[in-house]
Structures are given as structure tokens and as C-alpha cells.
Design a protein around this motif. Structure first.
Motif, short mmCIF file in Angstrom:
data_model
loop_
_atom_site.label_atom_id
_atom_site.label_comp_id
_atom_site.label_asym_id
_atom_site.label_seq_id
_atom_site.Cartn_x
_atom_site.Cartn_y
_atom_site.Cartn_z
N VAL A 1 89.24 58.07 18.54
CA VAL A 1 88.92 56.64 18.84
C VAL A 1 90.08 56.37 19.94
O VAL A 1 91.35 56.10 19.50
N MET A 2 89.86 55.77 21.23
CA MET A 2 91.08 55.47 21.97
C MET A 2 91.23 53.92 22.22
O MET A 2 92.22 53.56 22.84
N LEU A 3 90.27 53.25 21.86
CA LEU A 3 90.09 51.86 22.29
C LEU A 3 89.49 51.03 20.94
O LEU A 3 88.22 51.50 20.70
N ALA A 4 90.11 50.23 20.35
CA ALA A 4 89.27 49.22 19.52
C ALA A 4 89.85 47.96 19.61
O ALA A 4 91.12 47.65 19.06
N GLN A 5 89.29 46.99 20.30
CA GLN A 5 89.80 45.73 20.36
C GLN A 5 88.78 44.61 20.34
O GLN A 5 87.66 44.77 20.80
N MET A 6 89.19 43.40 20.06
CA MET A 6 88.02 42.19 20.16
C MET A 6 88.10 41.70 21.45
O MET A 6 88.96 41.72 22.17
N GLU A 7 86.72 41.21 21.88
CA GLU A 7 86.36 40.93 23.06
C GLU A 7 85.83 39.23 22.81
O GLU A 7 84.95 39.16 22.12
N THR A 8 86.25 38.35 23.72
CA THR A 8 85.62 36.97 23.47
C THR A 8 84.21 36.93 24.10
O THR A 8 83.56 37.90 24.73
N ALA A 9 83.45 36.02 23.65
CA ALA A 9 82.23 35.78 24.09
C ALA A 9 82.28 35.72 25.67
O ALA A 9 83.24 34.60 26.26
N THR A 10 81.19 35.97 26.55
CA THR A 10 81.15 35.58 27.81
C THR A 10 79.81 35.31 28.09
O THR A 10 78.74 35.71 27.55
N PRO A 11 79.76 34.47 29.14
CA PRO A 11 78.33 33.80 29.45
C PRO A 11 77.64 34.65 30.51
O PRO A 11 78.17 35.81 31.04
N TYR A 12 76.60 34.49 30.58
CA TYR A 12 75.75 35.30 31.67
C TYR A 12 76.42 34.85 32.98
O TYR A 12 76.37 33.72 33.54
N ARG A 13 76.43 35.79 33.79
CA ARG A 13 77.04 35.62 35.27
C ARG A 13 76.31 36.49 36.15
O ARG A 13 76.61 37.64 36.46
N ALA A 14 75.61 35.89 37.11
CA ALA A 14 74.93 36.57 38.12
C ALA A 14 75.64 37.04 39.24
O ALA A 14 75.63 38.07 39.89
N ASP A 15 77.03 36.26 39.53
CA ASP A 15 77.76 36.47 40.58
C ASP A 15 78.61 37.73 40.22
O ASP A 15 79.47 38.14 40.98
N LEU A 16 78.67 38.22 38.90
CA LEU A 16 79.46 39.47 38.46
C LEU A 16 78.74 40.80 38.68
O LEU A 16 79.14 41.73 38.06
N ALA A 17 77.47 40.38 39.25
CA ALA A 17 76.69 41.82 39.40
C ALA A 17 77.10 42.83 40.13
O ALA A 17 77.47 42.41 41.19
N ALA A 18 77.02 43.92 39.74
CA ALA A 18 77.40 45.26 40.76
C ALA A 18 76.13 45.42 41.64
O ALA A 18 74.92 44.87 41.06
N PRO A 19 76.39 45.67 42.94
CA PRO A 19 75.25 45.95 43.82
C PRO A 19 74.21 46.56 43.23
O PRO A 19 74.38 47.92 42.73
N GLY A 20 73.22 46.34 43.04
CA GLY A 20 71.75 47.05 42.94
C GLY A 20 71.60 47.50 41.21
O GLY A 20 70.64 47.85 40.77
N ALA A 21 72.60 46.80 40.37
CA ALA A 21 72.57 47.16 39.01
C ALA A 21 72.36 45.76 38.22
O ALA A 21 71.95 46.13 37.16
N GLY A 22 71.93 44.71 38.97
CA GLY A 22 71.22 43.61 38.08
C GLY A 22 72.52 42.58 37.73
O GLY A 22 73.71 43.07 37.82
N ASP A 23 72.00 41.61 37.05
CA ASP A 23 73.24 40.44 36.63
C ASP A 23 73.92 41.11 35.38
O ASP A 23 73.30 41.87 34.42
N THR A 24 75.10 40.54 35.08
CA THR A 24 75.91 40.87 33.93
C THR A 24 75.34 40.02 32.86
O THR A 24 75.38 38.60 32.81
#
Length: 577
Positions: free
Chosen positions: A61-84
Motif C-alpha cells: 500500500v503506497m498511499l492511505a489518507q483522508m480526503e475531504t468531501a467535495t461538491p459536484y464540479r462541472a468545471d473540473l471535467a476532463a475533456p470528453g470524460a464528463g463532469d467530476t
């Protein structure tokens, strides 16, 4: 040629492969509430960092860390991959199994990502890959392009895992980089099927350490190549998962790759115009006007067969003869030459060996059939070329010249290579990739449920092939017993992991498989709706388990699915076989 179309290739294949991608995701507020199945669990916020100490088979296991909650973000979408998609607070884990050096001197590892939500619902969600894999996608468990305002599995409280299937490569890179892993026998096996129990096992160990309890239910959701993996899971590892969703599956990958690559390219080359360099432009074998003719003629012949002239065709009902669309026969300004009509007829029928044996199933008849044989399909040629030559063939045919391979390869020879073995490559391509056995005895005894969801306009994998497999299950188990644990849904107008504007494709398959697995509620008759950018936004239709079709009751708005019912097809109407 590859470089010219790589942008569109990236867009299409990202949609197929990216388990983290959804066209429109939801905020946690919209998440379906699922009853927690496990109680008295540990707080993952306290145990997350301890997962670094969990031993992994020939890895860590190379990484184990807590991540905070994140809201839906259409502006973070990768091209062609859909919204985050939105993410709840969770523990992010990344690790690797089977770290080694392959016979080609390349370092390999079976990498995985696991996300463990603080508010765990007691369920495990395995998201399959896509294309050639080789990329570790975010473990969100988001549905693919057909989603609309639906939360991911992670947002609903599932623990979600993904894997790169044992090799690392940019599947959108030019040349043959994405396919070179096919030289290594173990990499072939892990891509084909061995990743499933290994990744599943790692996930289960980490979940048990994090929460102090094992999942009460395990699910697999796969699209395209991930759908092939889903079918492998049901057939080869039947006790690992309780519910499986197989969407746009390449379960007969060997035959589909030969049909969609070598065969279709060579057929197009017979009639395609020449480019300045003298090579055939196989991306445009017919003019746009003639492709529109195909759509118009299929609609003219078949649109009203379900009782409503609504632009949707149920392929099981539709019969066409392209030879009737030739100039002189068809009294229209736009018509086909005899060579063009033969081309269309042969591409629909599919390839055969010189002995006359069919290699793959015919294409389903859909008004958007032309997407299978024109420019939008072209980005899939590199994938099918690389898969056939480097991965499915024994020994691998390593090379960089895609067009030369596609246009000069002999189908009989390449077909035989997919069944061949050597002292180095002990498993033939058909064995480690194909998932077409109708023997689901163990999965059925386990109480498993399997939803197969595919589009009639799929450019890569024929819906007729999916219907033929379902017929094999009917032959083995009988209709009633088959329908009790596995159902197939063929959606008109739906392409390969991309909803064309003339389809109804919004179905909450996460909710459907959970409801069937845990509550016994069959998905047959669930209502699907058209996406907001469709030709008829909001239109709804019930999805009907094959071989049923959707039929208009005869009154009421054709935009309202409540005015349609599922009915059995008269005998002899099915286009399967």
C-alpha cells in the motif's frame, strides 16, 4: 492518420474506460439512501493511516489518507470524460500487487485505487476498466455517459475499487505504446481475467482492516472492456459478486475485434475515395448524404412497427435489403451504387472465414447504424488493430503500421492466431479475453443477479451478439429460470457508451442492480428517459427484457412511457441467430 483523429479517439475511449466519469453527476443531496447492511463498524477516519501496514501480494500500500468531501464540479471535467462527481469524506488508498519485471524487461504492477467513505453502507463496488486499460481511474463508481443527475456509488456509501489491470500505458498514445504489454504473458492474463480475484481480494482485506467488518454485498459494474470483465466475473469467479452490471460488453472480444478492425476496414477500402497519398479514406466510405439515406430508409421501413412513428426502431423487428436502395430501384435523388449497396449488406452481415463459417454476429438494424461504418467509428480502429495484433494473436504481431495491417491482414490467418498457443504463451487470446460461456450454474446457485445493457446502434459490439448469448442461456436454463437471474436490455439508438441524440438512455443501473439483488425487484419494465440534449428531451420508455419489445398502447402522448408496454415478439420475429 492516427494523429489526425486522436482527439476524437480520446473523447470516445475516455467515455468507455473512465470509471470515474459521468456526463452529469449529482450532489450528495440527491444520493439514493441505501439501508446500511453492516453495523458496529470502526471509524475509518481513525483507521485510514493504518492501512499502510496491510501486506499486499508482491506489492504494498503506497498511499492511505483522508480526503475531504467535495461538491459536484462541472468545471473540473476532463475533456470528453464528463463532469467530476461529488465525493463524500473518505479514505483514499492506492497500492500495487505483483510488482515484477516482464519478459520484455518492462516493470509491471497491478495497481489499484480504493475509496472508503466515512458513512459506509456495507457494500463493495468494483468498477471495471475500458479499452486497453493501463490507466488507474478514480474509484468513484460513477456510471458512464448515460447517467443524468445520479450520484456515484461512492456518493451512495459504497466502498469502491478500480485497477489498471496490471500494466501502465496511455491508451491514447500514438503508435503501438498502449498495446506493447501484450508481449508479456502475465500482463495478458491480468488484463484478461486474473486482475479480478486479485483486486477483489486486496479490496476485501483493506475494507476488513478499515471497518472491522467485511462487506455484506459485493457488486461489479463494467462498461465495454469493463463489461467483458463483468461477464468474466460471472462465469469464471461466480462467488465473488452478488450483483453484476454488464454494459456495452465486449464479451466476445476476439471475434468483435476482427470484425470491427480488419473486416470493416477492408470492406470500406473497396469503395472509399482515395486520399492524396493514394490510400483509401476508410473513415468516409460513403458521403454524408448516403449515410442519411440509410437512416431514412430504416425509419421508413421500420419506425411504425412498434405502433408509434417516433424515430425509434426495435431492431428485433426490422428487416432491410440495401440492394433495394440502388439507383434505378430507389426513385430518389440520393441512392446507392450496386457496389455501395453490397458494401452495406456485407458489413451488416459480418465477416466469414473462407469456409463460410461466420466469425461474428451481424449488426443490429438501427436508424443510426451508419455510426458503425463511418467517421465516428474511425477512432476505434487503433484500439481494434492493437488488440488483434499485439494482444489476441499468438505470438504477438508487434508493429506500428496500423493501416498496412488492417488492409493487408488475412482474416483466416488472424483468426487462427487467436486460438494458438506456444511454450511462452500458454493461453490463447480467446481464452483469457472472451467471456461467452453460457454456463452460469455457479453464479445462479450463488444467488447472483446480472443485468446486461447494450445499444442497438453500438459501433463496436453487436447487439445481435448479445441477443444470441441470451438465447444460449434460454437454451440452457429455459426462459423463466434465466429471467429470474439475468436479463438483457437492448436500447434503440444507443451507441457504444455514448447516447446518440435519438435514444432514451437514462436508467439508474446502480439502483436497479441493488434493488434486484437485495429486494428481488426485477429491472424489467424500468422507465428510461432521454437526456436533456436529446432530440426529444425527457421522453420516456419502459426498458423491456429481451426478447420483449416496447409497444405503443395506441393512445396518449408518445413522449410518455406510461403509454407503452412490454410485449413478447411473435415467433420468428427475433433477429438473433
Amino acid at each position: 492518420m492516427i494523429q489526425k483523429h486522436v482527439a476524437r479517439y480520446r473523447l470516445l475511449l475516455t467515455a468507455a474506460a473512465c470509471s470515474a466519469a459521468a456526463t452529469i453527476a449529482a450532489t450528495p443531496a440527491h444520493a439514493q439512501t441505501l439501508r446500511p447492511l453492516v453495523s458496529d463498524i470502526k471509524d475509518v477516519r481513525q483507521t485510514c493511516h493504518r492501512l499502510l501496514d496491510v501486506p499486499m501480494m508482491n506489492g504494498k500500500v503506497m498511499l492511505a489518507q483522508m480526503e475531504t468531501a467535495t461538491p459536484y464540479r462541472a468545471d473540473l471535467a476532463a475533456p470528453g470524460a464528463g463532469d467530476t462527481p461529488a465525493r463524500p469524506q473518505h479514505c483514499l488508498v492506492r497500492g500495487a500487487l505483483n510488482q515484477r519485471t516482464g519478459i520484455d524487461g518492462t516493470p509491471y504492477a497491478l495497481q489499484f485505487e480504493l475509496r472508503l467513505p466515512v458513512d459506509w453502507n456495507g457494500r463493495f463496488w468494483y468498477s471495471g476498466g475500458g479499452g486497453m486499460d493501463g490507466v488507474l481511474f478514480a474509484a468513484d463508481g460513477a456510471e458512464k455517459v448515460m447517467t443524468q443527475e445520479k450520484p456515484s456509488a461512492l456518493a451512495r456509501g459504497f466502498a469502491v475499487i478500480t485497477t489498471d489491470s496490471g500494466h501502465q500505458a496511455d491508451m491514447f498514445a500514438p503508435g503501438n505504446e498502449a498495446y506493447l504489454f501484450g508481449v508479456d504473458p502475465q500482463a495478458r492474463d491480468e488484463y484478461g481475467d486474473q486482475q479480478i480475484p486479485l483486486t477483489h481480494g486486496a479490496g476485501m482485506r483493506l475494507i476488513a482492516r478499515a471497518y472491522g467488518a467485511a462487506p455484506a454485498r459485493s457488486y461489479f459494474y463494467g462498461v465495454s472492456n469493463g463489461g467483458r470483465q463483468a461477464m468474466k466475473a460471472a462465469q469464471r469467479y461466480p462467488y465473488l459478486f452478488d450483483g453484476i452490471v454488464n454494459y456495452a460488453s465486449g464479451f466476445r472480444l476476439t471475434q468483435a475485434a476482427l470484425a470491427g478492425g480488419i473486416f470493416r476496414a477492408q470492406q470500406a477500402a473497396k469503395i472509399a475515395p482515395k486520399k492524396p497519398d493514394g490510400t483509401p479514406d476508410i473513415a468516409q466510405p460513403l458521403t454524408p448524404e448516403k449515410f442519411q439515406l440509410i437512416t431514412d430508409q430504416i425509419l421508413n421501413n421500420c419506425d411504425a412497427l412498434d405502433g408509434a412513428k417516433d424515430g425509434m426502431v426495435y431492431s428485433q423487428q426490422c428487416r432491410i435489403d440495401p440492394m433495394k436502395w440502388t439507383c434505378g430501384t430507389l426513385q430518389d435523388k440520393i441512392c446507392l451504387t450496386p457496389k455501395e449497396a453490397l458494401y452495406l449488406r456485407d458489413v451488416i452481415a459480418g465477416p466469414k472465414l473462407r469456409s463460410g463459417k461466420p466469425i461474428y454476429a451481424p449488426l443490429a438494424i438501427d436508424p443510426y447504424l451508419h455510426y458503425a461504418i463511418t467517421y465516428p467509428f474511425f477512432p476505434f480502429y487503433p484500439l481494434l488493430w492493437g488488440g488483434t495484433s499485439h494482444l489476441l494473436a499468438t505470438p504477438p504481431t508487434v508493429g506500428n503500421d496500423m493501416m498496412s495491417y488492417l488492409l493487408k491482414a488475412d482474416l483466416d490467418t488472424e483468426y487462427a492466431k487467436a486460438f494458438a498457443t506456444t511454450d511462452v504463451y500458454k493461453r490463447p487470446g480467446v481464452e483469457f479475453t472472451n467471456a461467452d460461456s453460457p454456463n452460469l450454474d455457479a453464479f445462479m446457485r450463488h444467488g447472483g443477479k446480472l443485468i446486461s445493457f447494450t445499444g442497438a446502434a453500438d459501433q463496436v459490439f453487436s447487439a445481435v451478439d448479445a441477443a444470441n448469448y441470451q438465447e444460449d442461456l434460454f437454451d440452457r436454463y429455459g426462459r423463466e429460470k434465466t429471467d429470474a437471474f439475468t436479463q438483457l436490455f437492448i436500447i434503440p439508438g444507443l451507441g457504444h457508451v455514448m447516447p446518440y441524440t435519438h435514444s432514451v438512455s437514462y436508467v439508474d443501473l446502480i439502483a436497479a442492480i441493488v434493488d434486484w439483488t437485495e429486494n428481488g425487484k426485477s429491472p424489467d419494465g424500468l422507465m428510461a428517459t432521454a437526456l436533456k440534449d436529446a432530440a426529444w428531451p425527457g421522453r420516456s420508455r419502459p426498458i423491456c427484457a429481451y426478447p420483449q419489445i416496447t409497444v405503443y398502447k395506441g393512445s396518449g402522448s408518445i413522449e410518455d412511457g406510461r403509454n407503452f408496454i412490454c410485449r413478447e415478439q411473435p415467433k420468428g420475429e427475433s433477429s438473433a441467430r
